[in-house]
Scaffold this motif. Structure first.
Motif, PDB file in Angstrom:
ATOM      1  N   LEU A  88      40.546  47.463  49.125  1.00  0.00           N
ATOM      2  CA  LEU A  88      40.813  47.579  47.692  1.00  0.00           C
ATOM      3  C   LEU A  88      40.712  46.219  47.008  1.00  0.00           C
ATOM      4  CD1 LEU A  88      43.806  50.103  47.741  1.00  0.00           C
ATOM      5  CD2 LEU A  88      41.498  50.520  46.882  1.00  0.00           C
ATOM      6  N   SER A  89      41.222  45.176  47.666  1.00  0.00           N
ATOM      7  CA  SER A  89      41.156  43.833  47.098  1.00  0.00           C
ATOM      8  C   SER A  89      39.712  43.391  46.917  1.00  0.00           C
ATOM      9  CB  SER A  89      41.915  42.853  47.998  1.00  0.00           C
ATOM     10  OG  SER A  89      41.781  41.526  47.532  1.00  0.00           O
ATOM     11  N   ASN A  90      38.865  43.654  47.926  1.00  0.00           N
ATOM     12  CA  ASN A  90      37.447  43.290  47.817  1.00  0.00           C
ATOM     13  C   ASN A  90      36.764  44.040  46.684  1.00  0.00           C
ATOM     14  OD1 ASN A  90      37.516  41.440  49.837  1.00  0.00           O
ATOM     15  ND2 ASN A  90      36.467  42.685  51.368  1.00  0.00           N
ATOM     16  N   ALA A  91      37.065  45.346  46.559  1.00  0.00           N
ATOM     17  CA  ALA A  91      36.437  46.138  45.504  1.00  0.00           C
ATOM     18  C   ALA A  91      36.822  45.611  44.125  1.00  0.00           C
ATOM     19  CB  ALA A  91      36.836  47.607  45.651  1.00  0.00           C
ATOM     20  N   ILE A  92      38.092  45.268  43.954  1.00  0.00           N
ATOM     21  CA  ILE A  92      38.551  44.753  42.660  1.00  0.00           C
ATOM     22  C   ILE A  92      37.914  43.395  42.365  1.00  0.00           C
ATOM     23  CG2 ILE A  92      40.591  43.929  41.413  1.00  0.00           C
ATOM     24  CD1 ILE A  92      42.198  46.096  42.956  1.00  0.00           C
ATOM     25  N   LYS A  93      37.761  42.562  43.413  1.00  0.00           N
ATOM     26  CA  LYS A  93      37.201  41.222  43.215  1.00  0.00           C
ATOM     27  C   LYS A  93      35.717  41.259  42.874  1.00  0.00           C
ATOM     28  CE  LYS A  93      40.252  38.814  46.507  1.00  0.00           C
ATOM     29  NZ  LYS A  93      40.270  38.126  47.827  1.00  0.00           N
ATOM     30  N   TYR A  94      34.936  42.113  43.576  1.00  0.00           N
ATOM     31  CA  TYR A  94      33.488  41.979  43.538  1.00  0.00           C
ATOM     32  C   TYR A  94      32.753  43.117  42.822  1.00  0.00           C
ATOM     33  CZ  TYR A  94      34.567  38.548  47.151  1.00  0.00           C
ATOM     34  OH  TYR A  94      35.085  37.486  47.839  1.00  0.00           O
ATOM     35  N   ALA A  95      33.437  44.231  42.498  1.00  0.00           N
ATOM     36  CA  ALA A  95      32.702  45.355  41.921  1.00  0.00           C
ATOM     37  C   ALA A  95      32.228  45.055  40.501  1.00  0.00           C
ATOM     38  CB  ALA A  95      33.577  46.615  41.936  1.00  0.00           C
ATOM     39  N   GLY A  96      33.046  44.361  39.694  1.00  0.00           N
ATOM     40  CA  GLY A  96      32.650  44.035  38.320  1.00  0.00           C
ATOM     41  C   GLY A  96      33.528  44.724  37.301  1.00  0.00           C
ATOM     42  N   ASP A  97      33.607  44.148  36.099  1.00  0.00           N
ATOM     43  CA  ASP A  97      34.459  44.692  35.041  1.00  0.00           C
ATOM     44  C   ASP A  97      33.991  46.072  34.614  1.00  0.00           C
ATOM     45  OD1 ASP A  97      35.756  42.311  35.198  1.00  0.00           O
ATOM     46  OD2 ASP A  97      34.828  41.436  33.398  1.00  0.00           O
ATOM     47  N   GLY A  98      34.964  46.927  34.282  1.00  0.00           N
ATOM     48  CA  GLY A  98      34.658  48.256  33.780  1.00  0.00           C
ATOM     49  C   GLY A  98      34.228  49.247  34.835  1.00  0.00           C
ATOM     50  N   ILE A  99      34.321  48.894  36.085  1.00  0.00           N
ATOM     51  CA  ILE A  99      33.876  49.764  37.183  1.00  0.00           C
ATOM     52  C   ILE A  99      35.032  50.637  37.649  1.00  0.00           C
ATOM     53  CG2 ILE A  99      32.927  49.802  39.517  1.00  0.00           C
ATOM     54  CD1 ILE A  99      30.970  48.937  37.349  1.00  0.00           C
ATOM     55  N   ARG A 105      28.923  33.856  47.737  1.00  0.00           N
ATOM     56  CA  ARG A 105      29.855  33.805  46.610  1.00  0.00           C
ATOM     57  C   ARG A 105      30.873  32.681  46.767  1.00  0.00           C
ATOM     58  NH1 ARG A 105      30.225  40.329  46.793  1.00  0.00           N
ATOM     59  NH2 ARG A 105      28.422  40.729  45.479  1.00  0.00           N
ATOM     60  N   ASP A 106      30.537  31.697  47.601  1.00  0.00           N
ATOM     61  CA  ASP A 106      31.430  30.551  47.769  1.00  0.00           C
ATOM     62  C   ASP A 106      31.420  29.699  46.499  1.00  0.00           C
ATOM     63  OD1 ASP A 106      32.023  30.915  50.678  1.00  0.00           O
ATOM     64  OD2 ASP A 106      29.847  30.662  50.795  1.00  0.00           O
ATOM     65  N   GLY A 107      32.536  29.081  46.235  1.00  0.00           N
ATOM     66  CA  GLY A 107      32.601  28.140  45.110  1.00  0.00           C
ATOM     67  C   GLY A 107      32.771  28.798  43.763  1.00  0.00           C
ATOM     68  N   GLY A 108      32.866  30.116  43.698  1.00  0.00           N
ATOM     69  CA  GLY A 108      33.056  30.789  42.418  1.00  0.00           C
ATOM     70  C   GLY A 108      34.518  30.852  42.037  1.00  0.00           C
ATOM     71  N   ALA A 109      34.768  31.601  40.974  1.00  0.00           N
ATOM     72  CA  ALA A 109      36.133  31.733  40.480  1.00  0.00           C
ATOM     73  C   ALA A 109      36.934  32.743  41.267  1.00  0.00           C
ATOM     74  CB  ALA A 109      36.094  32.131  38.987  1.00  0.00           C
ATOM     75  N   ILE A 110      36.265  33.577  42.068  1.00  0.00           N
ATOM     76  CA  ILE A 110      36.960  34.624  42.818  1.00  0.00           C
ATOM     77  C   ILE A 110      37.534  34.020  44.083  1.00  0.00           C
ATOM     78  CG2 ILE A 110      36.706  36.842  43.978  1.00  0.00           C
ATOM     79  CD1 ILE A 110      34.369  37.438  42.128  1.00  0.00           C
ATOM     80  N   PRO A 111      38.846  34.111  44.305  1.00  0.00           N
ATOM     81  CA  PRO A 111      39.440  33.527  45.517  1.00  0.00           C
ATOM     82  C   PRO A 111      39.078  34.356  46.752  1.00  0.00           C
ATOM     83  CG  PRO A 111      41.107  34.738  44.288  1.00  0.00           C
ATOM     84  CD  PRO A 111      39.872  34.751  43.435  1.00  0.00           C
ATOM     85  N   GLY A 112      39.097  33.685  47.916  1.00  0.00           N
ATOM     86  CA  GLY A 112      38.833  34.387  49.169  1.00  0.00           C
ATOM     87  C   GLY A 112      38.362  33.434  50.244  1.00  0.00           C
ATOM     88  N   THR A 113      38.407  33.917  51.513  1.00  0.00           N
ATOM     89  CA  THR A 113      38.027  33.080  52.655  1.00  0.00           C
ATOM     90  C   THR A 113      36.909  33.680  53.490  1.00  0.00           C
ATOM     91  OG1 THR A 113      39.678  34.145  54.066  1.00  0.00           O
ATOM     92  CG2 THR A 113      40.373  32.187  52.829  1.00  0.00           C
ATOM     93  N   GLY A 114      36.594  34.934  53.266  1.00  0.00           N
ATOM     94  CA  GLY A 114      35.578  35.576  54.096  1.00  0.00           C
ATOM     95  C   GLY A 114      36.113  36.124  55.393  1.00  0.00           C
ATOM     96  N   LEU A 115      37.435  36.229  55.538  1.00  0.00           N
ATOM     97  CA  LEU A 115      38.031  36.771  56.762  1.00  0.00           C
ATOM     98  C   LEU A 115      38.420  38.238  56.625  1.00  0.00           C
ATOM     99  CD1 LEU A 115      40.407  33.921  58.031  1.00  0.00           C
ATOM    100  CD2 LEU A 115      38.319  34.758  59.121  1.00  0.00           C
ATOM    101  N   GLY A 116      38.544  38.733  55.389  1.00  0.00           N
ATOM    102  CA  GLY A 116      39.115  40.059  55.179  1.00  0.00           C
ATOM    103  C   GLY A 116      38.372  41.170  55.892  1.00  0.00           C
ATOM    104  N   LEU A 117      37.034  41.258  55.701  1.00  0.00           N
ATOM    105  CA  LEU A 117      36.268  42.341  56.325  1.00  0.00           C
ATOM    106  C   LEU A 117      36.202  42.186  57.839  1.00  0.00           C
ATOM    107  CD1 LEU A 117      33.289  43.077  53.907  1.00  0.00           C
ATOM    108  CD2 LEU A 117      35.220  44.547  54.485  1.00  0.00           C
TER     109      LEU A 117
END
Length: 650
Positions: free
Chosen positions: A546-557, A598-610
């Motif tokens: 759910l966190s990934n979907a909210i971060k990367y899906a896009g506004d209004g989705i 998507r490194d270095g963007g405004a969206i936080p994350g480490t790439g470990l979740g998936l």
């Protein structure tokens, strides 16, 4: 001139001798050409590596049977009647010695060639094997050249025992007397009784009809016969190719000059005049019979050598490893099919020298030098037969490229595993050490919240607590990954009701989605659906998706959580309609610390979740699957085993 008794009444001829009867068709041994293409080897060994080795080395024979225990070996030997047995000493149940003893006691298998093949080094083992009737003894590990040479020797010996012509298989010498003088016949029969069994013919016609059936070892021929003369009969006998080297001795009363020379010129082997000396006649007969036997033995040896050489040639040609035979001058005299393939040539390279084909590279490895310049690393086994100018050297070459690739892959995998373990240990240590000050920061920040703060101070403190929460989550993920890598991660499986769990996860996630302009829909109310899982870890997996979907899906989705039964499994899915993933991104989806560009963007994350989600789902006996198309969103599915229904007690 006729014999003196020819004009007087003839006494009754001697009783007819029993004629030689040929075996029935079903009992006639296979011809050498038939046997050469029907070689059947029985390999008895419970060592899988030895079976695979022998199977590849002897591949190309018409039939190769394998048995892994003594009982199967005896059954297959009775069923197939093999030409040779390769027998291990140590077998489950009945050992090789008992198998050998029983084979030697079995009718029709007593002469079966048996070669023991074992890893034992005790000389008493070999002595016992040979005392039980084994024909040869090999020790493991095998040498290709030695195995082929021993097979050649035993096949040749077997051919000498079983493929002898019918004429040499009889224990008694057969002598045909062609004479119309009954007294002379009786006398010769009595004198040669110790030499062999005598048969007779009274004229040329009887001799010609009898000779094909009898196949005599010697013909005693009179010159004067009622229906012809001995010269004409000798000429006809010598024209019969089936008689081969059967010697003909003229035994006659004729003293005419020139008769002896004519008889020998027509193919006669000896000329004896009547009356004769009994010792001389016997000596001359024995000499002719022994000469015929010697010629037959040499011919049989030659035929058998050709047969066994043909069998060995078939093995060599079919051998998986490349074989090159080189003369004393270093020239190639023979190359099997595998050698031609290794050298990448169509015909045997007989015009080349070994030093042009086999070289040592800068790393000290043996390599085959192809005409194209390519070098193929090989393993070389060498054996030399003969001495001086007649010496032949056999080089067995094994292409090591595949083995080298496998070894390199194994080394890389071992190094990668060691690196992962070291990384996991380091991460576990770092997470533990950082966790203590993070908890201190969090504690004091929470204490400060209880104090009276200005709006600006409260906003800054909220940012601190948010950052501490993200850091705590990261440290938790790192610790989980470290435990996964070290094999210290455990889950506790129980029955988990998915609608309840999904509702608990969707409530906070919906608030996060609304804050960024997205809509999150939970599964509609439905009957309970239970799976076997660790409730805490499954909630962690759903939170990550759910966190990934909210971060990367896009506004209004819109994001939807779905639950459905699929056979014996239950699917817990997170579906979004966002930008989706490309094929290249899907290929690297589960790589740790890879955020897919998507490194270095405004969206936080480490790439470990998936990565962690996939490992957690697998630890619970399930699997994580993803379907995505660019521009159409992603669907992540957690598939778990459905709980087995239980009957409620009355």
């Amino acid at each position: 001139m006729m014999n003196a008794l020819a004009t007087s009444p003839r006494p009754a001829p001697p009783p007819a001798q029993p004629r030689v009867t040929r075996p029935a068709a079903a009992a006639v041994a296979r011809t050498p050409s038939e046997r050469a293409c029907l070689i059947h080897l029985l390999v008895v060994d419970d060592d899988v590596a030895a079976i695979e080795y022998l199977g590849q080395l002897l591949k190309g024979f018409a039939q190769i049977s394998f048995a892994t225990n003594g009982e199967d070996a005896l059954r297959l030997a009775e069923l197939h009647r093999p030409d040779l047995v390769l027998l291990d000493v140590e077998l489950p149940g009945m050992d090789g010695f008992e198998v050998c003893r029983r084979l030697r006691a079995t009718r029709g298998l007593a002469e079966l060639p048996i070669i023991f093949a074992t890893s034992h080094v005790d000389p008493g083992i070999e002595a016992r094997a040979l005392s039980l009737g084994a024909n040869d003894f090999l020790r493991k590990p095998f040498d290709d050249v030695q195995v082929l040479a021993r097979l050649r020797t035993q096949l040749r010996a077997a051919a000498e025992r079983t493929d002898k012509p019918e004429a040499t298989s009889q224990s008694r010498t057969r002598i045909l007397i062609v004479d119309d003088d009954a007294t002379s016949i009786q006398l010769v029969r009595s004198l040669l009784a110790d030499v062999g069994e005598c048969h007779f013919a009274l004229n040329s016609a009887q001799a010609l009809s009898l000779v094909g059936e009898l196949k005599p070892d010697l013909i005693l021929l009179d010159i004067d016969l009622p229906d012809s003369d001995g010269f004409h009969l000798c000429k006809r006998l010598r024209a019969d190719a089936a008689l081969g080297q059967v010697p003909i001795m003229f035994l006659t009363q004729s003293h005419t000059l020139g008769h002896e020379a004519r008889a020998l010129a027509l193919g006669g082997d000896d000329f004896v005049r009547k009356p004769f000396s009994a010792p001389v006649l016997c000596a001359r007969v024995r000499r002719l019979v022994e000469r015929k036997r010697s010629l037959e033995r040499r011919q049989v040896d030659h035929d058998h050598r050709q047969i066994s050489d043909g069998r060995v040639a078939a093995i060599v040609q079919a051998c998986k490893d490349a074989i090159l035979v080189v003369d004393a001058a270093g020239g190639v005299v023979m190359a099997n099919a595998a050698a031609c393939a290794l050298l990448n040539v169509r015909a045997q390279p007989l015009s080349l020298r070994l030093d042009e084909l086999l070289i040592i590279d800068a790393l000290g490895r043996h390599c085959v030098q192809r005409a194209s310049g390519q070098r193929v690393p090989v393993e070389v086994s060498t054996s030399t037969e003969g001495e001086g100018a007649d010496a032949l050297t056999v080089h067995v070459l094994r292409d090591t490229r595949e083995r080298d690739r496998e070894q390199a892959l194994a080394r890389r995998q071992t190094e990668a595993a060691a690196t992962r373990r070291a990384t996991a240990s380091m991460l576990s240590y770092i997470a533990h050490e950082i966790g203590n000050p993070v908890n201190v920061i969090k504690g004091f920040a929470q204490l400060m919240q209880a104090e009276r703060l200005s709006a600006s101070q409260a906003d800054k403190l909220a940012h601190i607590l948010d950052a501490v929460g993200q850091l705590s989550g990261l440290l938790g993920d790192v610790s989980d990954v470290a435990r996964m890598e070290s094999g210290q991660f455990h889950v506790e499986l129980q029955d988990v009701e998915l609608h309840t769990l999904a509702g608990q996860a969707c409530e906070p996630a919906a608030a996060q989605a609304a804050a960024v302009g997205m809509l999150l829909s939970a599964p509609p109310p439905a009957p309970p659906v239970r799976v076997r899982a660790d409730a805490r870890r499954l909630r962690q997996c759903l939170d990550n998706l759910l966190s990934n979907a909210i971060k990367y899906a896009g506004d209004g989705i819109c994001i939807a959580v779905e639950i459905e039964a699929r056979g014996p499994e239950v699917v817990l899915a997170v579906q979004d309609r966002g930008c989706g993933l490309s094929e290249d991104q899907l290929a690297h989806l589960y790589e740790p610390y890879n955020r897919l560009g998507r490194d270095g963007g405004a969206i936080p994350g480490t790439g470990l979740g998936l990565t962690l989600t996939r490992d957690l789902v697998q630890a619970m006996g399930g699997r994580l699957e993803v379907r995505s198309q660019p521009g159409r969103g992603c669907r992540f599915e957690i598939l778990l085993a459905a709980s087995q229904p239980t009957d409620n007690p009355d």
